[in-house]
Design a protein around this motif. Structure first.
Motif, PDB file in Angstrom:
ATOM      1  N   PHE A 107      -0.523  13.544   0.481  1.00 17.13           N
ATOM      2  CA  PHE A 107       0.770  13.080  -0.003  1.00 17.13           C
ATOM      3  C   PHE A 107       0.678  12.897  -1.510  1.00 17.13           C
ATOM      4  CE2 PHE A 107       0.796  11.965   4.407  1.00 17.13           C
ATOM      5  CZ  PHE A 107       2.115  11.840   4.824  1.00 17.13           C
ATOM      6  N   THR A 108       1.523  13.596  -2.264  1.00 12.44           N
ATOM      7  CA  THR A 108       1.498  13.447  -3.713  1.00 12.44           C
ATOM      8  C   THR A 108       2.913  13.462  -4.276  1.00 12.44           C
ATOM      9  OG1 THR A 108       0.660  14.364  -5.802  1.00 12.44           O
ATOM     10  CG2 THR A 108       1.101  15.925  -4.027  1.00 12.44           C
ATOM     11  N   ALA A 109       3.177  12.547  -5.198  1.00 12.53           N
ATOM     12  CA  ALA A 109       4.477  12.488  -5.851  1.00 12.53           C
ATOM     13  C   ALA A 109       4.600  13.629  -6.848  1.00 12.53           C
ATOM     14  CB  ALA A 109       4.643  11.144  -6.558  1.00 12.53           C
ATOM     15  N   SER A 167       3.484   5.576  -6.523  1.00 15.55           N
ATOM     16  CA  SER A 167       2.566   5.282  -5.418  1.00 15.55           C
ATOM     17  C   SER A 167       3.327   4.647  -4.257  1.00 15.55           C
ATOM     18  CB  SER A 167       1.445   4.341  -5.883  1.00 15.55           C
ATOM     19  OG  SER A 167       0.731   4.896  -6.963  1.00 15.55           O
ATOM     20  N   GLY A 168       4.272   3.775  -4.590  1.00 23.15           N
ATOM     21  CA  GLY A 168       5.118   3.202  -3.542  1.00 23.15           C
ATOM     22  C   GLY A 168       5.917   4.270  -2.820  1.00 23.15           C
ATOM     23  N   ALA A 169       6.396   5.253  -3.565  1.00 26.33           N
ATOM     24  CA  ALA A 169       7.133   6.353  -2.931  1.00 26.33           C
ATOM     25  C   ALA A 169       6.247   7.109  -1.959  1.00 26.33           C
ATOM     26  CB  ALA A 169       7.673   7.298  -4.006  1.00 26.33           C
ATOM     27  N   VAL A 170       4.987   7.309  -2.326  1.00 30.44           N
ATOM     28  CA  VAL A 170       4.050   8.020  -1.457  1.00 30.44           C
ATOM     29  C   VAL A 170       3.782   7.214  -0.186  1.00 30.44           C
ATOM     30  CG1 VAL A 170       1.665   8.819  -1.310  1.00 30.44           C
ATOM     31  CG2 VAL A 170       3.003   9.339  -3.327  1.00 30.44           C
ATOM     32  N   SER A 205      -5.987  11.944  12.417  1.00 32.81           N
ATOM     33  CA  SER A 205      -5.877  12.705  11.168  1.00 32.81           C
ATOM     34  C   SER A 205      -6.417  11.905   9.986  1.00 32.81           C
ATOM     35  CB  SER A 205      -4.416  13.065  10.890  1.00 32.81           C
ATOM     36  OG  SER A 205      -3.885  13.904  11.903  1.00 32.81           O
ATOM     37  N   ASN A 206      -6.844  12.625   8.965  1.00 35.98           N
ATOM     38  CA  ASN A 206      -7.188  12.031   7.675  1.00 35.98           C
ATOM     39  C   ASN A 206      -6.015  12.249   6.729  1.00 35.98           C
ATOM     40  OD1 ASN A 206      -9.731  11.134   8.372  1.00 35.98           O
ATOM     41  ND2 ASN A 206     -10.784  12.927   7.549  1.00 35.98           N
ATOM     42  N   CYS A 207      -5.399  11.159   6.277  1.00 35.25           N
ATOM     43  CA  CYS A 207      -4.248  11.228   5.388  1.00 35.25           C
ATOM     44  C   CYS A 207      -4.642  10.670   4.023  1.00 35.25           C
ATOM     45  CB  CYS A 207      -3.082  10.414   5.942  1.00 35.25           C
ATOM     46  SG  CYS A 207      -2.559  10.900   7.605  1.00 35.25           S
ATOM     47  N   VAL A 208      -4.461  11.452   2.983  1.00 36.84           N
ATOM     48  CA  VAL A 208      -4.818  11.031   1.636  1.00 36.84           C
ATOM     49  C   VAL A 208      -3.544  10.863   0.814  1.00 36.84           C
ATOM     50  CG1 VAL A 208      -6.026  11.623  -0.492  1.00 36.84           C
ATOM     51  CG2 VAL A 208      -7.067  12.158   1.729  1.00 36.84           C
ATOM     52  N   LEU A 209      -3.416   9.700   0.190  1.00 39.09           N
ATOM     53  CA  LEU A 209      -2.292   9.393  -0.677  1.00 39.09           C
ATOM     54  C   LEU A 209      -2.797   9.373  -2.124  1.00 39.09           C
ATOM     55  CD1 LEU A 209      -0.857   6.274   1.229  1.00 39.09           C
ATOM     56  CD2 LEU A 209      -0.618   8.691   1.831  1.00 39.09           C
ATOM     57  N   VAL A 210      -2.196  10.151  -2.992  1.00 40.43           N
ATOM     58  CA  VAL A 210      -2.574  10.121  -4.402  1.00 40.43           C
ATOM     59  C   VAL A 210      -1.761   9.023  -5.087  1.00 40.43           C
ATOM     60  CG1 VAL A 210      -2.686  11.391  -6.568  1.00 40.43           C
ATOM     61  CG2 VAL A 210      -3.141  12.578  -4.409  1.00 40.43           C
TER      62      VAL A 210
END
Length: 336
Positions: free
Chosen positions: A184-186, A276-279, A294-299
């Protein structure tokens, strides 16, 4: 507890990158998958834009294409890239003129001036589009045309912007042993998403790339509308944008970004910036459809210290959205 090995950086540019990937086990109670945050505020300038800035400048300084004795760097920024460029221009001894606009936070402007950058504030949006970005770019072009030996990095069109984020994704890939199911990336300039997606495709990763855009942003083809939070979304589609690189797109309203920032603090003690809040909000929306395990990565592009007068100011939030504290004080109602 594991401690990362300490190394000696060979100056400020060498300290950029290598940011931690942090497990967020309390963010979504009951979520049957793992969530990690790529914490980009650990860069020396406090944001992911340090990676872009060093890619745009360092090689040209070392080659002599940019000469500290005569060159002037001129760039448009909503804040974070400006700070990243300002610290590197100070490091290399370069004059830097940063064109910002009326939505840029007072803290970002203060940081630019602390680095002795020259700050020009565009206070009127473009009359045709109603957006600040075209007005900022117009002013940049005027300054470049009138300033001898000016260099415009042009983060919006320079391919070195996304190339900087091949390494961002490489760090995530190595940390998780190649198992990155969701990223997940903005989006704003589209540099981070494009660079990460290019790495994912070139390395054959089975990663679903989720582009997180602001409601009111035109990047993915929606009509532009009002946006309160700088650095997320854009009123015009940047040249680097390639919507096909996002497997899924989530548009997040400003209020949802603010509320998710507040929930992130309450549950994980992470003070993060508005995008980051949006992500986080995008993950909450898609969580019911994400396969278990699943592995979920948030930038997380930056920290929340630059948003203390906005996102984390109760008075600012109440004036713009009303009494909405229940959105972060109440238990999460999403079923996953």
């Amino acid at each position: 507890m594991k401690h990362r090995g300490l190394t000696v950086a060979k100056g400020l540019p060498d300290a950029i990158g290598g940011t931690p990937l942090v497990a967020l086990d309390r963010l979504l109670p009951g979520f049957p998958s793992r969530v990690y945050a790529k914490m980009e505020h650990f860069n020396p300038g406090g944001s992911i834009k340090d990676r872009t800035a060093v890619r745009l400048l360092a090689a040209k300084v070392h080659s002599g294409e940019i000469d500290p004795r005569r060159s002037v760097v001129v760039e448009s920024s909503s804040g974070n890239l400006g700070v990243g460029l300002a610290q590197l221009c100070r490091y290399f001894g370069l004059r830097f003129v940063c064109v910002v606009d009326a939505r840029t936070t007072t803290r970002n402007i203060a940081m630019l001036r602390a680095y002795r950058a020259e700050v020009e504030v565009v206070r009127r949006p473009d009359p045709e589009t109603g957006e600040y970005l075209p007005a900022r770019l117009r002013r940049v072009r005027e300054l470049v045309a009138s300033t001898p030996d000016a260099y415009w990095p042009n983060q919006y069109a320079n391919p070195d912007n996304p190339r900087a984020h091949h390494l961002t994704m490489a760090e995530i890939d190595r940390a998780l042993g190649g198992r990155v199911d969701y990223l997940f990336t903005a989006v704003s300039t589209f540099g981070t998403l494009r660079g990460c997606a290019e790495y994912i495709r070139s390395h054959g990763l089975r990663t679903t790339v989720v582009g997180v855009d602001a409601q009111g942003s035109a990047i993915f083809g929606n009509p532009p509308g009002p946006r309160l939070l700088p650095g997320h979304g854009a009123g015009i589609r940047p040249p680097l944008a390639d919507p096909s690189l996002a497997d899924e797109v989530v548009h997040v309203p400003d209020l949802d970004s603010v509320a998710a920032c507040r929930r992130l603090v309450m549950r994980e003690a992470v003070l993060a910036g508005a995008s980051s809040g949006a992500v986080v909000s995008a993950l909450e929306q898609l969580a019911p459809g994400i396969p278990e395990g699943s592995n979920c990565v948030l930038v997380f592009p930056d920290g929340g210290d630059r948003y203390l007068d906005t996102v984390y100011c109760d008075e600012w939030v109440t004036q713009r959205f009303g009494d909405v504290a229940h959105l972060w004080k109440a238990p999460l109602t999403t079923t996953v």
